[in-house]
Design an enzyme around this catalytic site. Structure first.
Site, PDB file in Angstrom:
ATOM      1  N   LEU A 190     -49.434   0.451   4.999  1.00 14.48           N
ATOM      2  CA  LEU A 190     -50.623   0.830   4.226  1.00 14.48           C
ATOM      3  C   LEU A 190     -51.766  -0.176   4.333  1.00 14.48           C
ATOM      4  O   LEU A 190     -52.902   0.137   3.981  1.00 14.48           O
ATOM      5  CB  LEU A 190     -50.247   1.042   2.747  1.00 14.48           C
ATOM      6  CG  LEU A 190     -49.206   2.156   2.516  1.00 14.48           C
ATOM      7  CD1 LEU A 190     -48.762   2.175   1.057  1.00 14.48           C
ATOM      8  CD2 LEU A 190     -49.756   3.514   2.921  1.00 14.48           C
ATOM      9  N   GLN A 191     -51.479  -1.369   4.837  1.00 16.30           N
ATOM     10  CA  GLN A 191     -52.505  -2.409   5.036  1.00 16.30           C
ATOM     11  C   GLN A 191     -53.534  -1.981   6.089  1.00 16.30           C
ATOM     12  O   GLN A 191     -54.630  -2.510   6.163  1.00 16.30           O
ATOM     13  CB  GLN A 191     -51.762  -3.711   5.419  1.00 16.30           C
ATOM     14  CG  GLN A 191     -52.566  -4.806   6.059  1.00 16.30           C
ATOM     15  CD  GLN A 191     -52.291  -4.895   7.558  1.00 16.30           C
ATOM     16  OE1 GLN A 191     -51.812  -3.943   8.176  1.00 16.30           O
ATOM     17  NE2 GLN A 191     -52.597  -6.054   8.150  1.00 16.30           N
ATOM     18  N   LYS A 205     -44.957  10.608   8.732  1.00 17.49           N
ATOM     19  CA  LYS A 205     -46.374  10.264   8.951  1.00 17.49           C
ATOM     20  C   LYS A 205     -47.183  11.478   9.406  1.00 17.49           C
ATOM     21  O   LYS A 205     -48.339  11.658   9.006  1.00 17.49           O
ATOM     22  CB  LYS A 205     -46.491   9.159   9.997  1.00 17.49           C
ATOM     23  CG  LYS A 205     -46.124   7.784   9.479  1.00 17.49           C
ATOM     24  CD  LYS A 205     -46.441   6.749  10.548  1.00 17.49           C
ATOM     25  CE  LYS A 205     -46.050   5.365  10.053  1.00 17.49           C
ATOM     26  NZ  LYS A 205     -46.303   4.339  11.089  1.00 17.49           N
ATOM     27  N   ASN A 250     -46.785   0.847  22.015  1.00 22.91           N
ATOM     28  CA  ASN A 250     -45.874   0.215  22.982  1.00 22.91           C
ATOM     29  C   ASN A 250     -46.149   0.671  24.408  1.00 22.91           C
ATOM     30  O   ASN A 250     -46.664   1.765  24.635  1.00 22.91           O
ATOM     31  CB  ASN A 250     -44.411   0.482  22.594  1.00 22.91           C
ATOM     32  CG  ASN A 250     -44.067   1.957  22.676  1.00 22.91           C
ATOM     33  OD1 ASN A 250     -43.764   2.480  23.736  1.00 22.91           O
ATOM     34  ND2 ASN A 250     -44.165   2.661  21.539  1.00 22.91           N
ATOM     35  N   CYS A 307     -46.852  -5.212  16.554  1.00 23.51           N
ATOM     36  CA  CYS A 307     -47.597  -5.624  15.360  1.00 23.51           C
ATOM     37  C   CYS A 307     -46.669  -6.267  14.326  1.00 23.51           C
ATOM     38  O   CYS A 307     -47.042  -7.204  13.636  1.00 23.51           O
ATOM     39  CB  CYS A 307     -48.283  -4.419  14.717  1.00 23.51           C
ATOM     40  SG  CYS A 307     -49.720  -3.860  15.621  1.00 23.51           S
TER      41      CYS A 307
END
Ligand SMILES: [Zn+2]
Length: 376
Positions: A190-191, A205, A250, A307
């Site tokens: 959520l960042q 998602k 990726n 990430c």
């Protein structure tokens, strides 16, 4: 003081008039002339001359030079009966157009003669309202908006890059948006993955993205693909779309997408992020390099941390994903200059963009055999 009849008479003396019969004959002989329809929108819905451009009288003076930038263009103006077109033709003449005429009898006469006309596809009142800021842009217009509404874009990954891209593509009115993602929303997403929200943690998602898109623009047809993209399903999936926006995180998936897109001739808008650095490029088969021309092989995993391993500034995918959406709009509508053969990099620490030329590798194992189109 002159009355309406006097004004019309005076205007008629200053411009040339042509007949529907002459226009039909000239079009039949392949003459290079443009038809300009100056009726109101509700009149146009019942039919227009084939190939005509519509510009209602309300926007006529302010828009006509955008529509016909070359003042040597031969323009035949028509309306319903050949009265309003006289005044519009006079305006064109005053604006410096050299070869202008008004079609006498207008669309009614054209129709009575049994000549060909087309029922145009036009935006409805609600669409015209929603997309008003697009329609007023000469580069987009109603035509460009219709192209967006007819387009099908596949967004690979509803993550950091996919989130802003999906939001803006949906808001812009891309008619069909495919979302492929097999993950569920996690709190640590959520960042940066702004299409999701706290109450959707644990939701797929792709499903969460669909809910947000529907809230922004209920007219968008959202196609959910909640499976993992691999070499066995990629071709069937991307064949259904006009354009691919790659928001994957990726190398494996990027190669799978690239290697299937090149033989299908599908353009892939690439975006990638690492900590504070982002990259964007557009790979159009036959018109520039592909992803493998840029990176023939994946770097070893220790040099390409994800990430979750390396971290990423939350706003960075927002910027890169928006640039990808910007590419998509240009390509669908057909204005501007795409990032073909150009790799744009962005450094979020210095707030600097840079651009590197990327050439097609004639020995590329994927696109080396695809012939490059001649282009300026
Ligand atoms: Zn290549």
């Amino acid at each position: 003081m002159a009355n309406f009849r006097d004004l019309l008479k005076q205007a008629k003396q200053e411009i040339d008039e042509t007949t529907p019969e002459e226009v039909q004959a000239r079009l039949g002989s392949g003459a290079d002339l443009r038809l300009l329809d100056v009726r109101e929108l509700d009149e146009v819905q019942n039919g227009v001359l084939p190939g005509a451009t519509h510009l209602s009288r309300a926007h006529f003076e302010s828009r006509v030079e955008d529509v016909f930038p070359d003042k040597d263009t031969e323009v035949v103006v028509y309306c319903a009966s050949g009265v309003r077109s006289v005044f519009s033709a006079k305006t064109l003449k005053d604006l410096g157009y050299a070869k202008v005429s008004s079609m006498s009898g207008g669309f009614s006469r054209w129709k009575d003669l049994g000549y060909d006309f087309k029922i145009p596809r036009i935006l409805d009142a609600s669409e015209r309202d929603r997309y008003a800021r697009h329609i007023i842009l000469p580069q987009v217009g109603e035509k460009g908006q219709l192209k967006l509404l007819d387009s099908k874009v596949l967004v690979i990954g509803a993550g950091g890059l996919g989130s802003p891209a999906l939001l803006y593509l949906a808001a812009a009115g891309v008619g069909t948006i495919g979302v492929i993602d097999s993950d569920v929303v996690e709190e640590s997403n959520l960042q940066r993955q702004v299409i999701h929200s706290t109450d959707r943690v644990g939701v797929l998602k792709a499903e969460s993205a669909k809910q947000t898109i529907k809230g922004i623009n209920p007219d968008v047809n959202v196609e959910i693909h909640a499976f993992r993209l691999d070499a066995s399903n990629v071709t069937d999936l991307i064949a259904q779309y006009d354009l691919i926006l790659d928001g994957t995180d990726n190398f494996d998936t990027r190669y799978i997408v690239n290697d299937a897109a090149v033989p299908l001739g599908k353009t892939v808008i690439h975006g990638s992020i690492f900590r504070f650095e982002g990259m964007v490029s557009t790979f159009t088969p036959g018109d520039g390099p592909c992803y493998r021309c840029l990176y023939p092989e994946a770097p070893p995993p220790e040099l390409a941390p994800s990430c979750s391993e390396a971290g990423v500034l939350g706003v960075l995918p927002g910027i890169v994903g928006c640039l990808q959406a910007n590419e998509a709009l240009k390509l669908i509508i057909g204005y501007g200059e795409p990032l073909v053969g150009r790799l744009l990099t962005f450094d979020a620490q210095s707030t600097r963009f840079a651009e590197v030329k990327v050439r097609k590798d004639p020995n590329c194992v994927v696109c080396g055999t695809v012939r490059e189109h001649a282009h300026a």
